[in-house]
Design an enzyme around this catalytic site. Sequence first.
Site, PDB file in Angstrom:
ATOM      1  N   HIS A 158      48.295  32.502  38.398  1.00  0.00           N
ATOM      2  CA  HIS A 158      49.269  33.082  38.712  1.00  0.00           C
ATOM      3  C   HIS A 158      50.475  32.412  39.350  1.00  0.00           C
ATOM      4  CE1 HIS A 158      47.266  36.558  37.804  1.00  0.00           C
ATOM      5  NE2 HIS A 158      45.994  36.302  38.718  1.00  0.00           N
ATOM      6  N   ASP A 168      40.818  35.399  31.480  1.00  0.00           N
ATOM      7  CA  ASP A 168      40.792  36.049  32.709  1.00  0.00           C
ATOM      8  C   ASP A 168      41.340  37.367  32.741  1.00  0.00           C
ATOM      9  OD1 ASP A 168      40.790  35.372  36.052  1.00  0.00           O
ATOM     10  OD2 ASP A 168      42.145  37.035  35.601  1.00  0.00           O
ATOM     11  N   ASP A 212      36.386  37.749  35.544  1.00  0.00           N
ATOM     12  CA  ASP A 212      36.726  39.191  35.933  1.00  0.00           C
ATOM     13  C   ASP A 212      36.751  40.231  34.945  1.00  0.00           C
ATOM     14  OD1 ASP A 212      39.134  38.021  35.401  1.00  0.00           O
ATOM     15  OD2 ASP A 212      40.032  37.955  37.387  1.00  0.00           O
TER      16      ASP A 212
HETATM   17  C1  FKS Z   1      42.994  43.999  45.251  1.00  0.00           C
HETATM   18  C2  FKS Z   1      44.136  43.577  44.505  1.00  0.00           C
HETATM   19  C3  FKS Z   1      44.438  41.867  44.369  1.00  0.00           C
HETATM   20  C4  FKS Z   1      45.528  40.328  43.360  1.00  0.00           C
HETATM   21  C5  FKS Z   1      44.443  40.018  41.970  1.00  0.00           C
HETATM   22  C6  FKS Z   1      44.385  38.394  42.159  1.00  0.00           C
HETATM   23  C7  FKS Z   1      43.871  37.994  40.785  1.00  0.00           C
HETATM   24  C8  FKS Z   1      43.384  36.545  41.010  1.00  0.00           C
HETATM   25  C9  FKS Z   1      42.759  36.123  39.417  1.00  0.00           C
HETATM   26  C10 FKS Z   1      42.566  34.529  39.711  1.00  0.00           C
HETATM   27  F1  FKS Z   1      42.127  33.918  38.555  1.00  0.00           F
HETATM   28  F2  FKS Z   1      43.836  33.792  39.929  1.00  0.00           F
HETATM   29  F3  FKS Z   1      41.956  34.130  40.628  1.00  0.00           F
HETATM   30  N1  FKS Z   1      45.644  41.701  43.830  1.00  0.00           N
HETATM   31  N2  FKS Z   1      42.504  45.259  45.050  1.00  0.00           N
HETATM   32  O1  FKS Z   1      41.498  36.588  39.303  1.00  0.00           O
HETATM   33  O2  FKS Z   1      43.611  36.345  38.425  1.00  0.00           O
HETATM   34 ZN    ZN Z   2      41.808  37.551  37.430  1.00  0.00          ZN
END
Ligand code: FKS
Ligand code: ZN
Length: 675
Positions: free
Chosen positions: A142, A179, A272
């Site tokens: 990101h 992902d 995930d």
């Molecule tokens: C929680 C909301 C969280 C942000 C999500 C970030 C995901 C990060 C990811 C990475 F690979 F970068 F780690 N919002 N309910 O999994 O894409």
């Molecule tokens: Zn992710």
Amino acid sequence: MSTEVMKMDTALIYDEEMTKYKLLWPNPACEIETPERLMVINEALKKNGLSDRCVSVPVREATDEDFLLVHSKEYLEAVKTTANMNVEELMEFSKQYNDVYFHQNIYHCAKLSAGATLQLVDSVWTGKVRNGMALVRPPGHHSMRSAASGFCVFNNVAIAAQYAKQKHGAKRVLIVDWDVHHGQGVQYSFKDDPSVLYFSWHRFEHQKFWPNLKESDYDYVGEEGGTGFNLNIPWNKVGMTNSDYLSAFCHVLLPIAYEFSPDLVLVTAGFDAAIGDPEGKMCATPDIFAHLTHLLMNLAGGKLCLVLEGGYNLTSLQQSVCQTVHTLLGDPAPRPAYLEPPCHSALESIHCVRSAHKPYWSSLRHAAELPTSISTQCNKSEKVGEMLEKEGEEESVEELDWPEPPTRVSPPVRTSVVLPDDVPYPDGCKRFKLGAVDDGALKALMDKMEMNQICNGLALVRDVSMAMKCVVQHASSFPNRVLVVCVGDAEVQDSHSTKDGKTLTVHFSNKDSEELIGKYYLPVCLKKGWSDASWFTQAVLGLLLPVGYQYDPSLVVLARMPDCGLCDSVWQQLTAVLQGLAQGHTLVLVQEGEKACVGPTASTLLGQAAPSMGKFHAPPVKEVEALERLRHKLQADWKLLRNTAPETGGGDEPDEEFQSTVWFKNLIKNTLPSN
Ligand code: FKS
Ligand code: ZN
């Protein structure tokens, strides 16, 4: 022909130091990203004996020069200052960005995280190892030129792709982002760059899901010179399953990836998108990563680098990583569990991205246009506002349970060969001791495969049609299904087209035999003059593979007729992808006169990456149309062949047969508000 055995090592890059930062203040959006994520992966890899089987490569610190390949000087300098901040200052600093937290030690870890990724690229590119995985924190996909985002500080994989181009002279890099979140940082980095193909699937829900970007949709294809080199598959529903992921690979990613012909493959490997993850809310089981990995291992001559991104259910995360590493090491993939038809919403997304990319890829030239119902329905911009409002009411998915993937045991013998005495047997193979090459030897070899004592086999036989007949007959005594793939002209339909489904024959030949089609006998065109990479993408990736996955055989018999017309590389790619089925139990039958292909076939059966297929020519219109007619006819029986959503007659309801029946999908549907 090359019978030389290549280096088959897998690199694992990890350093405990990367567990040494964490969230220091209450913040619900960030609390899922914990040091335990790395710790449990490391423990599981050790417990399963996988760490010991890998080559451990040390991490290094990425340098300013490395970071500047992707990031601005100002941003880099700003991040550096966080090493001397107190908690209050860190909190303040974090606030300028979206869903990220900083810590006094995160800059140090971010240097190791990017450095580990570059060490992996160096090891794979220079051939020290053939593939590998870097287990890192913080994640990267990101992060943007001048901004942190979503737990990411620097964009590890984007830096690695630039580095591979500049330092090693890589010409084409494929980035596969499996992902569950959209790696917008990677997308932005290469938006106008045709030398980097970025593929991402992601939970999207018509832009209702984080990071809520319009440009995460299927119609963002890249810009200027990079137009067509950005592939987004937005998932508009949660609960996607193994079939949905495999369909996306067979009908979108793989044909385009083979046409692109990368010389390096990088995976932003978040887990995930697996079942149980609180962020993704998808239903694919951990073993699917064995297949996704396997399907990428024959691109770029096997040069495959995986870099950890997300994954927040600690159980699902560690199981998925273990499945991935097993496959990198060459262990046969388990038979995929729970393959049901792909869901309506996934097919809609697949259809949309295929039609958006039709102008740029000749392997999609025959893809269906967007039906008006979809283009209106996907007219997102008006809907977004109202969708975003709903975001407050978060769905609750109850604790999901899934069976632990069975332990993967590789048979003691990988490849057994049955050859006439005067034919030297290829390095690394075991000669199957039974005297003459006769029916008895073939049957005994099959029995050993069935008992999992031998993984796969290769026999050079006097008469391949006769041998095939014998093998198929013997297989009918087995309790399980056999997939017979016959390449070249032969009389096969009478000898063993079974109605009971114990044998499925896919027959690639020059003959127009459309009238012979049955559920278990599929005549597929292999015309003289069309047997190259484009044939492979249409006939093998778009047809054989989906049918094979859905049929789920316990044995694959691959028969090569004399003058079958396939060159070594295409034959090897075919042999290689088939090894994803039947736990790698493939028996290859080759006619005596075709000695020359013994070496290449054996090397592929031993798990060496198949060579690239060379220049991609646009497929011939008439032949593709015939193939499309066949796919169309067959998709009623073989639903994984679908690459478009069936029209629903105007209503919003998906048609009956697309309602899934398997327990976990119902579970998900019953616990979520229907939208
Ligand atoms: C929680 C909301 C969280 C942000 C999500 C970030 C995901 C990060 C990811 C990475 F690979 F970068 F780690 N919002 N309910 O999994 O894409
Ligand atoms: Zn992710």
